[in-house]
Design an enzyme around this catalytic site. Structure first.
Site, PDB file in Angstrom:
ATOM      1  N   ASP A  89     -46.451 104.535   4.661  1.00  0.00           N
ATOM      2  CA  ASP A  89     -48.018 104.956   4.179  1.00  0.00           C
ATOM      3  C   ASP A  89     -48.524 104.446   2.934  1.00  0.00           C
ATOM      4  O   ASP A  89     -48.092 104.190   2.457  1.00  0.00           O
ATOM      5  CB  ASP A  89     -47.367 106.709   4.141  1.00  0.00           C
ATOM      6  CG  ASP A  89     -46.884 107.649   4.816  1.00  0.00           C
ATOM      7  OD1 ASP A  89     -46.491 106.741   6.330  1.00  0.00           O
ATOM      8  OD2 ASP A  89     -47.108 108.793   4.812  1.00  0.00           O
ATOM      9  N   ASP A  90     -49.885 104.687   3.035  1.00  0.00           N
ATOM     10  CA  ASP A  90     -50.906 104.697   1.905  1.00  0.00           C
ATOM     11  C   ASP A  90     -50.738 103.080   1.678  1.00  0.00           C
ATOM     12  O   ASP A  90     -51.718 102.738   0.279  1.00  0.00           O
ATOM     13  CB  ASP A  90     -50.851 105.243   0.824  1.00  0.00           C
ATOM     14  CG  ASP A  90     -49.992 106.706   0.667  1.00  0.00           C
ATOM     15  OD1 ASP A  90     -50.486 107.487   2.012  1.00  0.00           O
ATOM     16  OD2 ASP A  90     -49.765 107.225  -0.016  1.00  0.00           O
ATOM     17  N   HIS A 143     -54.026 106.798   9.100  1.00  0.00           N
ATOM     18  CA  HIS A 143     -53.586 107.153   6.916  1.00  0.00           C
ATOM     19  C   HIS A 143     -54.713 108.639   6.496  1.00  0.00           C
ATOM     20  O   HIS A 143     -54.086 107.991   5.589  1.00  0.00           O
ATOM     21  CB  HIS A 143     -52.660 107.509   7.062  1.00  0.00           C
ATOM     22  CG  HIS A 143     -51.584 107.938   5.600  1.00  0.00           C
ATOM     23  ND1 HIS A 143     -51.286 109.230   6.260  1.00  0.00           N
ATOM     24  CD2 HIS A 143     -51.484 108.032   4.460  1.00  0.00           C
ATOM     25  CE1 HIS A 143     -50.343 109.461   5.136  1.00  0.00           C
ATOM     26  NE2 HIS A 143     -51.021 108.984   4.255  1.00  0.00           N
ATOM     27  N   HIS A 147     -57.745 109.393   2.243  1.00  0.00           N
ATOM     28  CA  HIS A 147     -56.515 110.012   1.947  1.00  0.00           C
ATOM     29  C   HIS A 147     -56.651 111.459   1.784  1.00  0.00           C
ATOM     30  O   HIS A 147     -56.447 112.530   0.571  1.00  0.00           O
ATOM     31  CB  HIS A 147     -55.660 109.581   0.912  1.00  0.00           C
ATOM     32  CG  HIS A 147     -54.249 110.059   0.586  1.00  0.00           C
ATOM     33  ND1 HIS A 147     -53.687 110.483   0.233  1.00  0.00           N
ATOM     34  CD2 HIS A 147     -53.236 109.282   0.971  1.00  0.00           C
ATOM     35  CE1 HIS A 147     -52.634 110.868   0.248  1.00  0.00           C
ATOM     36  NE2 HIS A 147     -52.044 109.710   0.688  1.00  0.00           N
ATOM     37  N   HIS A 236     -42.839 104.037   1.410  1.00  0.00           N
ATOM     38  CA  HIS A 236     -44.899 103.949   1.202  1.00  0.00           C
ATOM     39  C   HIS A 236     -44.480 102.276   0.964  1.00  0.00           C
ATOM     40  O   HIS A 236     -43.923 102.578  -0.313  1.00  0.00           O
ATOM     41  CB  HIS A 236     -45.471 104.869  -0.330  1.00  0.00           C
ATOM     42  CG  HIS A 236     -45.103 106.335   0.442  1.00  0.00           C
ATOM     43  ND1 HIS A 236     -44.278 107.257   0.176  1.00  0.00           N
ATOM     44  CD2 HIS A 236     -46.296 107.031   0.397  1.00  0.00           C
ATOM     45  CE1 HIS A 236     -44.610 108.095   0.225  1.00  0.00           C
ATOM     46  NE2 HIS A 236     -46.007 108.244   0.739  1.00  0.00           N
TER      47      HIS A 236
END
Length: 309
Positions: A89-90, A143, A147, A236
């Site tokens: 993620d991210d 995603h 955020h 991540h």
């Protein structure tokens, strides 16, 4: 390609709708605590390789149109006795020489396919790896653009996710096929919007807690100790310790017969058709084939005096 990007942007704008609020529906079971922790942890920022808050992103210039991207069919599903999906993620983090590039190098060397849930504000700044994701057999995930928690938006995340899909396509040549809500938080409005956008909602059942401990040995141990066929792993590509720990865990588990595939590949291997707007935490046997609860024995009536006379 230019016309497709314009069409995608217009389509996202036309799809905006009103939806109810901010009621959190966390991931099932004990995963709810991990989802909340992930939201807090992945929002943290630092100075390394451009980590920062979502606000104030500079617009990046889309990569030149390089023509048709290599077909995913050119990358056969890795074969093993057991299967897991590693997700990140991210990201992305850094451009040439950055963490995401080093991670991609490590995955390629090991024949691993992974799913990357990309944030729009980051891909604007760190997009030099965009051509590698699909070209090396990885899956593109959405995603959100900034955020943000989608259960707290007034349109169920339609704009955050729709605009990010168009942005990701402008850099990679392909739309994301799956999405993950920030912190794993969703509600009925989010599910309805993702159904409209054609995206399954992907959560997880194995959390590395890489954002919390920033320790490679801990990342490695959590993946190896909790590994199971059909699991989806949350990590991540923000931290050097994650890159080191995940690659070490992959080495350990490949030696045990595991193969690492994308979320969509894992679903295919387990006979699951991913449906837009539906929520998936894993494809383990316990989830796909839960044992029925034993039927309670019928209550017997106490004998009466007349019956015993």
């Amino acid at each position: 390609m230019k016309n497709r990007r314009i069409f995608a942007a217009l389509l996202c704008a036309a799809l905006l709708l009103g939806a109810a609020g901010c009621g959190l529906r966390p991931a099932t079971g004990s995963q709810s605590d991990r989802a909340a922790g992930s939201a807090a942890g992945s929002a943290e920022t630092g100075s390394a390789e451009g980590e920062r808050t979502p606000t104030g992103s500079a617009e990046g210039e889309p990569a030149p149109d390089g023509g048709e991207q290599p077909s995913h069919a050119a990358h056969p599903i890795p074969q093993g006795d057991k299967y897991m999906a590693i997700t990140f993620d991210d990201g992305p983090t850094g451009n040439e020489g950055g963490r995401t590039e080093r991670l991609l190098d490590g995955l390629k060397a090991r024949g691993v396919h992974a799913t990357f849930f990309l944030c729009g504000y980051r891909i604007k700044d760190f997009h030099s790896m965009a051509a590698r994701y699909r070209a090396e057999g990885h899956e593109l995930g959405n995603h959100t653009m900034d955020h943000v928690r989608l259960d707290c938006t007034n349109d169920g995340g339609l704009r955050q996710v729709g605009d990010n899909s168009a942005l990701i396509a402008s850099y990679t040549g392909e739309q994301p096929t799956v999405m993950r809500p920030t912190g794993g938080a969703y509600n009925d409005a989010v599910r309805a919007s993702m159904k409209q956008l054609g995206l399954p909602v992907i959560l997880w059942n194995l959390d590395t807690l890489d954002w919390k401990y920033r320790d490679a040995a801990n990342v490695r141990a959590r993946i190896v100790e909790h590994a199971q066929d059909g699991a989806i792993v949350l990590s991540h590509d923000l931290y050097e310790t994650t890159v080191e720990g995940v690659l070490a865990a992959i080495d350990d588990l490949q030696a045990q017969g595991y193969a690492f595939v994308t979320v969509s590949e894992l679903a295919q291997l387990k006979g699951v058709t991913l449906e837009p707007g539906e929520v998936y935490t894993d494809f383990t046997d316990a989830t796909l084939h839960p044992e029925p609860e034993p039927e309670a024995a019928p209550e017997t009536q106490p004998e009466t005096e007349a019956e015993t006379a």
